[in-house]
Design a protein around this motif. Sequence first.
Motif, PDB file in Angstrom:
ATOM      1  N   GLU A  76      -5.683   0.173   4.992  1.00  9.46           N
ATOM      2  CA  GLU A  76      -5.585   0.952   3.758  1.00  9.46           C
ATOM      3  C   GLU A  76      -6.516   0.400   2.684  1.00  9.46           C
ATOM      4  O   GLU A  76      -6.666  -0.812   2.532  1.00  9.46           O
ATOM      5  CB  GLU A  76      -4.137   0.914   3.253  1.00  9.46           C
ATOM      6  CG  GLU A  76      -3.896   1.756   2.018  1.00  9.46           C
ATOM      7  CD  GLU A  76      -2.496   1.563   1.470  1.00  9.46           C
ATOM      8  OE1 GLU A  76      -1.637   2.435   1.710  1.00  9.46           O
ATOM      9  OE2 GLU A  76      -2.253   0.527   0.810  1.00  9.46           O
ATOM     10  N   LYS A  77      -7.127   1.322   1.928  1.00 10.85           N
ATOM     11  CA  LYS A  77      -7.948   0.931   0.778  1.00 10.85           C
ATOM     12  C   LYS A  77      -7.318   1.487  -0.492  1.00 10.85           C
ATOM     13  O   LYS A  77      -6.206   1.111  -0.847  1.00 10.85           O
ATOM     14  CB  LYS A  77      -9.391   1.430   0.965  1.00 10.85           C
ATOM     15  CG  LYS A  77     -10.138   0.700   2.089  1.00 10.85           C
ATOM     16  CD  LYS A  77     -11.547   1.224   2.265  1.00 10.85           C
ATOM     17  CE  LYS A  77     -12.423   0.875   1.060  1.00 10.85           C
ATOM     18  NZ  LYS A  77     -13.806   1.369   1.230  1.00 10.85           N
ATOM     19  N   GLN A  78      -7.984   2.382  -1.189  1.00 16.13           N
ATOM     20  CA  GLN A  78      -7.458   2.925  -2.433  1.00 16.13           C
ATOM     21  C   GLN A  78      -6.436   4.041  -2.215  1.00 16.13           C
ATOM     22  O   GLN A  78      -5.462   4.152  -2.950  1.00 16.13           O
ATOM     23  CB  GLN A  78      -8.617   3.451  -3.307  1.00 16.13           C
ATOM     24  CG  GLN A  78      -9.618   2.379  -3.710  1.00 16.13           C
ATOM     25  CD  GLN A  78      -8.983   1.270  -4.525  1.00 16.13           C
ATOM     26  OE1 GLN A  78      -8.167   1.525  -5.402  1.00 16.13           O
ATOM     27  NE2 GLN A  78      -9.357   0.032  -4.235  1.00 16.13           N
ATOM     28  N   THR A  79      -6.665   4.856  -1.209  1.00 17.05           N
ATOM     29  CA  THR A  79      -5.743   5.957  -0.930  1.00 17.05           C
ATOM     30  C   THR A  79      -4.474   5.422  -0.265  1.00 17.05           C
ATOM     31  O   THR A  79      -4.541   4.789   0.785  1.00 17.05           O
ATOM     32  CB  THR A  79      -6.399   6.996   0.006  1.00 17.05           C
ATOM     33  OG1 THR A  79      -7.621   7.434  -0.566  1.00 17.05           O
ATOM     34  CG2 THR A  79      -5.475   8.198   0.199  1.00 17.05           C
TER      35      THR A  79
ATOM     36  N   LEU B  66      -1.122   5.149   1.885  1.00 17.91           N
ATOM     37  CA  LEU B  66      -0.768   5.692   3.202  1.00 17.91           C
ATOM     38  C   LEU B  66       0.736   5.595   3.462  1.00 17.91           C
ATOM     39  O   LEU B  66       1.174   5.423   4.601  1.00 17.91           O
ATOM     40  CB  LEU B  66      -1.543   4.947   4.303  1.00 17.91           C
ATOM     41  CG  LEU B  66      -3.068   5.019   4.231  1.00 17.91           C
ATOM     42  CD1 LEU B  66      -3.688   4.146   5.315  1.00 17.91           C
ATOM     43  CD2 LEU B  66      -3.555   6.461   4.365  1.00 17.91           C
TER      44      LEU B  66
ATOM     45  N   ARG C 108      -2.043  -3.226   4.927  1.00 19.83           N
ATOM     46  CA  ARG C 108      -2.268  -3.098   3.480  1.00 19.83           C
ATOM     47  C   ARG C 108      -2.563  -4.481   2.922  1.00 19.83           C
ATOM     48  O   ARG C 108      -1.734  -5.375   2.991  1.00 19.83           O
ATOM     49  CB  ARG C 108      -1.050  -2.491   2.797  1.00 19.83           C
ATOM     50  CG  ARG C 108      -1.153  -2.435   1.273  1.00 19.83           C
ATOM     51  CD  ARG C 108       0.100  -1.821   0.678  1.00 19.83           C
ATOM     52  NE  ARG C 108       0.167  -0.385   0.980  1.00 19.83           N
ATOM     53  CZ  ARG C 108       1.297   0.325   0.880  1.00 19.83           C
ATOM     54  NH1 ARG C 108       2.435  -0.275   0.535  1.00 19.83           N
ATOM     55  NH2 ARG C 108       1.276   1.620   1.145  1.00 19.83           N
TER      56      ARG C 108
ATOM     57  N   VAL D 267      -7.388  10.352  10.116  1.00 18.63           N
ATOM     58  CA  VAL D 267      -7.068   9.545   8.935  1.00 18.63           C
ATOM     59  C   VAL D 267      -8.312   9.319   8.081  1.00 18.63           C
ATOM     60  O   VAL D 267      -8.256   9.364   6.846  1.00 18.63           O
ATOM     61  CB  VAL D 267      -6.458   8.189   9.364  1.00 18.63           C
ATOM     62  CG1 VAL D 267      -6.217   7.302   8.148  1.00 18.63           C
ATOM     63  CG2 VAL D 267      -5.172   8.405  10.117  1.00 18.63           C
TER      64      VAL D 267
ATOM     65  N   ILE E 129      -9.034  12.270   5.717  1.00 19.18           N
ATOM     66  CA  ILE E 129      -8.135  12.582   4.598  1.00 19.18           C
ATOM     67  C   ILE E 129      -7.930  11.393   3.657  1.00 19.18           C
ATOM     68  O   ILE E 129      -7.211  11.508   2.663  1.00 19.18           O
ATOM     69  CB  ILE E 129      -6.760  13.049   5.112  1.00 19.18           C
ATOM     70  CG1 ILE E 129      -6.065  11.934   5.898  1.00 19.18           C
ATOM     71  CG2 ILE E 129      -6.909  14.305   5.972  1.00 19.18           C
ATOM     72  CD1 ILE E 129      -4.633  12.248   6.284  1.00 19.18           C
ATOM     73  N   SER E 130      -8.541  10.241   3.964  1.00 20.01           N
ATOM     74  CA  SER E 130      -8.385   9.063   3.111  1.00 20.01           C
ATOM     75  C   SER E 130      -9.636   8.199   3.185  1.00 20.01           C
ATOM     76  O   SER E 130     -10.553   8.491   3.956  1.00 20.01           O
ATOM     77  CB  SER E 130      -7.155   8.249   3.552  1.00 20.01           C
ATOM     78  OG  SER E 130      -7.414   7.587   4.777  1.00 20.01           O
ATOM     79  N   ASP E 131      -9.645   7.128   2.406  1.00 17.47           N
ATOM     80  CA  ASP E 131     -10.773   6.189   2.453  1.00 17.47           C
ATOM     81  C   ASP E 131     -10.471   4.991   3.347  1.00 17.47           C
ATOM     82  O   ASP E 131     -11.143   3.959   3.266  1.00 17.47           O
ATOM     83  CB  ASP E 131     -11.130   5.709   1.037  1.00 17.47           C
ATOM     84  CG  ASP E 131      -9.956   5.001   0.359  1.00 17.47           C
ATOM     85  OD1 ASP E 131      -8.841   5.004   0.924  1.00 17.47           O
ATOM     86  OD2 ASP E 131     -10.150   4.453  -0.744  1.00 17.47           O
ATOM     87  N   ALA E 132      -9.467   5.118   4.202  1.00 19.50           N
ATOM     88  CA  ALA E 132      -9.072   4.017   5.087  1.00 19.50           C
ATOM     89  C   ALA E 132     -10.171   3.686   6.093  1.00 19.50           C
ATOM     90  O   ALA E 132     -10.997   4.538   6.438  1.00 19.50           O
ATOM     91  CB  ALA E 132      -7.784   4.375   5.834  1.00 19.50           C
TER      92      ALA E 132
END
Length: 279
Positions: free
Chosen positions: A137-140, A142, A179, A212, A215-218
């Motif tokens: 996980e980054k900023q978005t 989860l 995370r 993933v 839909i996210s910056d992961a």
Amino acid sequence: MESIINVFMNIRIQDIIDILIVAYVFNKLLFLIKETRAEQLIKGLIILLIIQKLSEWAQLYVVQFILKNTMTLGLVALLIVFQPELRRALEYIGRSKLFEQSLADVFEEERKRTFKEITKSVASLSRDRTGALIVMEKQTGLNEIISTGIKIDSLVSSELLLNIFIPNTPLHDGALVVRKNKIMAAGCILPLTENQKISKELGTRHRAALGVAEISDAVVIIVSEETGAISVAMDGKLNRFLDTNTLENILVEAFRPSNNQVLIKRRWRFNNEHKNKII
């Protein structure tokens, strides 16, 4: 109101410096005892102090007497029981890290340790051709994905990662979410990509990783069960057939502070273009 103004008017520069020094040292001490036996004991001592003050206010003299004498003996016991921790703390101060090492340096060291543990486990999984799916996980946030799995909330270690992905165990057939420096959950369910143009040779694990990443910056790490190949999904793209050194470099670049995001994307594109392995 006037009394409050007078208090602020009487504050000297020396008082501000004094408060800042105490706050800084207290913060560093908290880092030293975090997640150790001393942390739990200090919490207990704080509770005893609160109870002692309450008993003094309520005029419970017997309770106050017992707690006061217990605290006196307890401080002596602390020096004996936590002698190894105190010695390590003094050695830490003696190496001058307490004041030389900034908070950013502490976080950076923890990040590097996490990356090394992950790459170490990925290398072993790749050699054994054990499938794995690790979402970082980054900023978005989860949380929705984390809620679909089994909560773990443990520090990242290569041994734990390897145990989670052992075939035919309850958590191996799903994604693991990291995370910061902690494994939040395992056995998580990921959304599949809606991209119809990706290679037909890619299985569900790679499609879920792309889902993933879209839909996210992961940053998502995949180890193929069939070939043992290491891949990374990021920014909606898949980079395949990586070695562990390249993987670690990608992680370091991807999790740099936000002011370097342009550089990260440039290096990511450069790596993809020269490998010609974008799916």
